[in-house]
Design a protein around this motif. Structure first.
Motif, PDB file in Angstrom:
ATOM      1  N   ASP A 157      18.969   7.089   9.521  1.00 19.93           N
ATOM      2  CA  ASP A 157      18.951   8.436  10.087  1.00 19.93           C
ATOM      3  C   ASP A 157      19.606   8.445  11.479  1.00 19.93           C
ATOM      4  N   ILE A 158      19.245   7.471  12.308  1.00 23.32           N
ATOM      5  CA  ILE A 158      19.828   7.373  13.650  1.00 23.32           C
ATOM      6  C   ILE A 158      21.342   7.228  13.570  1.00 23.32           C
ATOM      7  N   LEU A 159      21.813   6.460  12.591  1.00 22.94           N
ATOM      8  CA  LEU A 159      23.245   6.205  12.444  1.00 22.94           C
ATOM      9  C   LEU A 159      23.986   7.328  11.726  1.00 22.94           C
ATOM     10  N   GLY A 160      23.246   8.356  11.295  1.00 28.95           N
ATOM     11  CA  GLY A 160      23.876   9.481  10.620  1.00 28.95           C
ATOM     12  C   GLY A 160      24.227   9.206   9.169  1.00 28.95           C
ATOM     13  N   LEU A 161      23.563   8.222   8.574  1.00 31.07           N
ATOM     14  CA  LEU A 161      23.780   7.890   7.164  1.00 31.07           C
ATOM     15  C   LEU A 161      22.774   8.642   6.299  1.00 31.07           C
TER      16      LEU A 161
END
Length: 105
Positions: free
Chosen positions: A50-54
């Motif tokens: 989620d943090i990495l935008g995946l």
């Protein structure tokens, strides 16, 4: 050789191609990410995605805690609860009672 993957293993093909990446980070950062994951109801790996935008698997997972118990652990627990170490299901019930009591205190 071009072998077809058996039908029952088809869902595992994508997972077999995935590569796990480990992050050696300061304990403070690890704790912060784990805390965010807990608060968001995600696993730490899903929180990182989620943090990495995946894409994140939003399906609810069966919440459970795990612990590995050796044969020696069952001997000790059997002694603690007055049970035969082979009565693993009964020992598990006692462990759950102890965990509930611990949280309720």
């Amino acid at each position: 050789m071009n072998k077809k993957v058996p039908e029952k293993w088809q869902s595992s093909v994508k997972a077999m191609k995935a590569v796990q990446v480990a992050f050696d980070m300061d304990e403070t950062f690890q704790l912060a990410i784990r805390r965010e994951a807990l608060e968001a109801g995600l696993s730490p790996s899903e929180q990182i995605r989620d943090i990495l935008g995946l894409p994140v698997n939003k399906r609810p997972k069966r919440p459970r805690l795990t612990v590995s118990l050796s044969a020696e652990d069952y001997l000790l627990l059997g002694e603690k609860y007055g049970l035969d170490p082979a009565q693993q299901l009964d020992i598990k019930k006692k462990l759950m009672e102890d965990l509930v009591k611990h949280v309720q205190q």
